[in-house]
Design a protein around this motif. Structure first.
Motif, PDB file in Angstrom:
ATOM      1  N   ARG A   1       0.801  -1.389  -0.046  1.00  4.97           N
ATOM      2  CA  ARG A   1      -0.049   0.074   0.124  1.00  4.97           C
ATOM      3  C   ARG A   1       0.882   1.211  -0.068  1.00  4.97           C
ATOM      4  O   ARG A   1       0.715   2.172  -0.721  1.00  4.97           O
ATOM      5  CB  ARG A   1      -0.823   0.118   1.265  1.00  4.97           C
ATOM      6  CG  ARG A   1      -1.887  -0.951   1.187  1.00  4.97           C
ATOM      7  CD  ARG A   1      -2.821  -1.058   2.638  1.00  4.97           C
ATOM      8  NE  ARG A   1      -3.729  -2.184   2.323  1.00  4.97           N
ATOM      9  CZ  ARG A   1      -4.615  -2.270   3.432  1.00  4.97           C
ATOM     10  NH1 ARG A   1      -4.501  -1.626   4.374  1.00  4.97           N
ATOM     11  NH2 ARG A   1      -5.483  -3.376   3.491  1.00  4.97           N
TER      12      ARG A   1
ATOM     13  N   ALA B   1     -18.118  -6.531   1.065  1.00  5.76           N
ATOM     14  CA  ALA B   1     -17.954  -5.606   1.776  1.00  5.76           C
ATOM     15  C   ALA B   1     -16.465  -5.538   2.175  1.00  5.76           C
ATOM     16  O   ALA B   1     -15.492  -4.697   2.244  1.00  5.76           O
ATOM     17  CB  ALA B   1     -18.858  -5.279   2.952  1.00  5.76           C
ATOM     18  N   THR B   2     -16.113  -6.980   2.567  1.00 10.42           N
ATOM     19  CA  THR B   2     -14.845  -6.891   3.262  1.00 10.42           C
ATOM     20  C   THR B   2     -13.624  -6.787   1.883  1.00 10.42           C
ATOM     21  O   THR B   2     -12.740  -6.128   2.202  1.00 10.42           O
ATOM     22  CB  THR B   2     -14.466  -8.525   3.530  1.00 10.42           C
ATOM     23  OG1 THR B   2     -15.544  -8.812   4.325  1.00 10.42           O
ATOM     24  CG2 THR B   2     -13.163  -8.773   4.007  1.00 10.42           C
TER      25      THR B   2
ATOM     26  N   HIS C   1     -14.181  -4.763  -0.553  1.00  5.17           N
ATOM     27  CA  HIS C   1     -14.137  -3.324  -1.119  1.00  5.17           C
ATOM     28  C   HIS C   1     -13.191  -2.512   0.111  1.00  5.17           C
ATOM     29  O   HIS C   1     -12.441  -1.882  -0.143  1.00  5.17           O
ATOM     30  CB  HIS C   1     -15.760  -2.962  -0.882  1.00  5.17           C
ATOM     31  CG  HIS C   1     -15.425  -1.342  -1.374  1.00  5.17           C
ATOM     32  ND1 HIS C   1     -15.552  -0.565  -0.595  1.00  5.17           N
ATOM     33  CD2 HIS C   1     -15.707  -0.762  -2.402  1.00  5.17           C
ATOM     34  CE1 HIS C   1     -15.383   0.753  -1.025  1.00  5.17           C
ATOM     35  NE2 HIS C   1     -15.732   0.521  -2.219  1.00  5.17           N
ATOM     36  N   ARG C   2     -13.310  -3.080   1.465  1.00 12.39           N
ATOM     37  CA  ARG C   2     -12.421  -2.313   2.328  1.00 12.39           C
ATOM     38  C   ARG C   2     -11.001  -2.648   2.124  1.00 12.39           C
ATOM     39  O   ARG C   2     -10.167  -1.985   2.399  1.00 12.39           O
ATOM     40  CB  ARG C   2     -12.942  -2.967   3.965  1.00 12.39           C
ATOM     41  CG  ARG C   2     -13.997  -2.094   4.317  1.00 12.39           C
ATOM     42  CD  ARG C   2     -14.232  -2.303   5.782  1.00 12.39           C
ATOM     43  NE  ARG C   2     -14.198  -3.848   6.197  1.00 12.39           N
ATOM     44  CZ  ARG C   2     -15.230  -4.514   6.177  1.00 12.39           C
ATOM     45  NH1 ARG C   2     -16.631  -3.983   5.608  1.00 12.39           N
ATOM     46  NH2 ARG C   2     -15.369  -5.950   6.573  1.00 12.39           N
ATOM     47  N   ARG C   3     -10.773  -3.894   1.778  1.00 14.08           N
ATOM     48  CA  ARG C   3      -9.360  -4.236   1.529  1.00 14.08           C
ATOM     49  C   ARG C   3      -8.718  -3.621   0.458  1.00 14.08           C
ATOM     50  O   ARG C   3      -7.676  -3.213   0.414  1.00 14.08           O
ATOM     51  CB  ARG C   3      -9.266  -5.811   1.093  1.00 14.08           C
ATOM     52  CG  ARG C   3      -8.148  -6.456   0.983  1.00 14.08           C
ATOM     53  CD  ARG C   3      -8.337  -7.972   0.931  1.00 14.08           C
ATOM     54  NE  ARG C   3      -7.108  -8.775   0.336  1.00 14.08           N
ATOM     55  CZ  ARG C   3      -6.832 -10.083   0.172  1.00 14.08           C
ATOM     56  NH1 ARG C   3      -8.003 -10.785   0.584  1.00 14.08           N
ATOM     57  NH2 ARG C   3      -5.869 -10.438  -0.182  1.00 14.08           N
TER      58      ARG C   3
ATOM     59  N   GLY D   1     -10.428   0.710   1.302  1.00 11.20           N
ATOM     60  CA  GLY D   1     -10.387   1.120   2.735  1.00 11.20           C
ATOM     61  C   GLY D   1      -9.246   2.216   2.996  1.00 11.20           C
ATOM     62  O   GLY D   1      -9.553   3.008   3.664  1.00 11.20           O
ATOM     63  N   TRP D   2      -8.095   1.675   2.404  1.00 14.88           N
ATOM     64  CA  TRP D   2      -7.009   2.605   2.786  1.00 14.88           C
ATOM     65  C   TRP D   2      -6.565   3.779   1.713  1.00 14.88           C
ATOM     66  O   TRP D   2      -5.699   4.421   2.034  1.00 14.88           O
ATOM     67  CB  TRP D   2      -5.778   1.409   2.657  1.00 14.88           C
ATOM     68  CG  TRP D   2      -5.509   0.939   1.278  1.00 14.88           C
ATOM     69  CD1 TRP D   2      -6.333  -0.235   0.751  1.00 14.88           C
ATOM     70  CD2 TRP D   2      -4.647   1.344   0.535  1.00 14.88           C
ATOM     71  NE1 TRP D   2      -5.588  -0.645  -0.563  1.00 14.88           N
ATOM     72  CE2 TRP D   2      -4.869   0.201  -0.656  1.00 14.88           C
ATOM     73  CE3 TRP D   2      -3.933   2.237   0.164  1.00 14.88           C
ATOM     74  CZ2 TRP D   2      -4.166   0.427  -1.883  1.00 14.88           C
ATOM     75  CZ3 TRP D   2      -2.967   2.312  -1.022  1.00 14.88           C
ATOM     76  CH2 TRP D   2      -3.048   1.371  -2.176  1.00 14.88           C
TER      77      TRP D   2
END
Length: 65
Positions: free
Chosen positions: A19, A54-55, A57-59, A62-63
């Motif tokens: 990231r 949703a998991t 999408h955050r992964r 989300g950052w």
């Protein structure tokens, strides 16, 4: 990448190190980074069909802030 695990640290991809690298690589093109991550999210959704949307999408998003 079918399991979407970082080959260096064995954490879920994109791991914290990747990231950080991506943010640096795309510092002047955040829209391009968002498109890249959208592409990866689409591929990961197929490979990890058992994972909650949703998991994922955050992964993958989300950052990005």
């Amino acid at each position: 990448m079918p399991l979407w695990i970082c080959s260096a640290c064995q954490r879920p991809w994109p791991c914290p190190t990747r990231r950080w690298e991506l943010l640096g690589e795309y510092a002047h093109a955040p829209g391009d980074l968002a498109l890249l991550m959208a592409s990866h999210l689409a591929a990961a959704s197929e490979d990890l069909s058992w994972a909650a949307p949703a998991t994922l999408h955050r992964r993958f998003f989300g950052w990005l802030a």
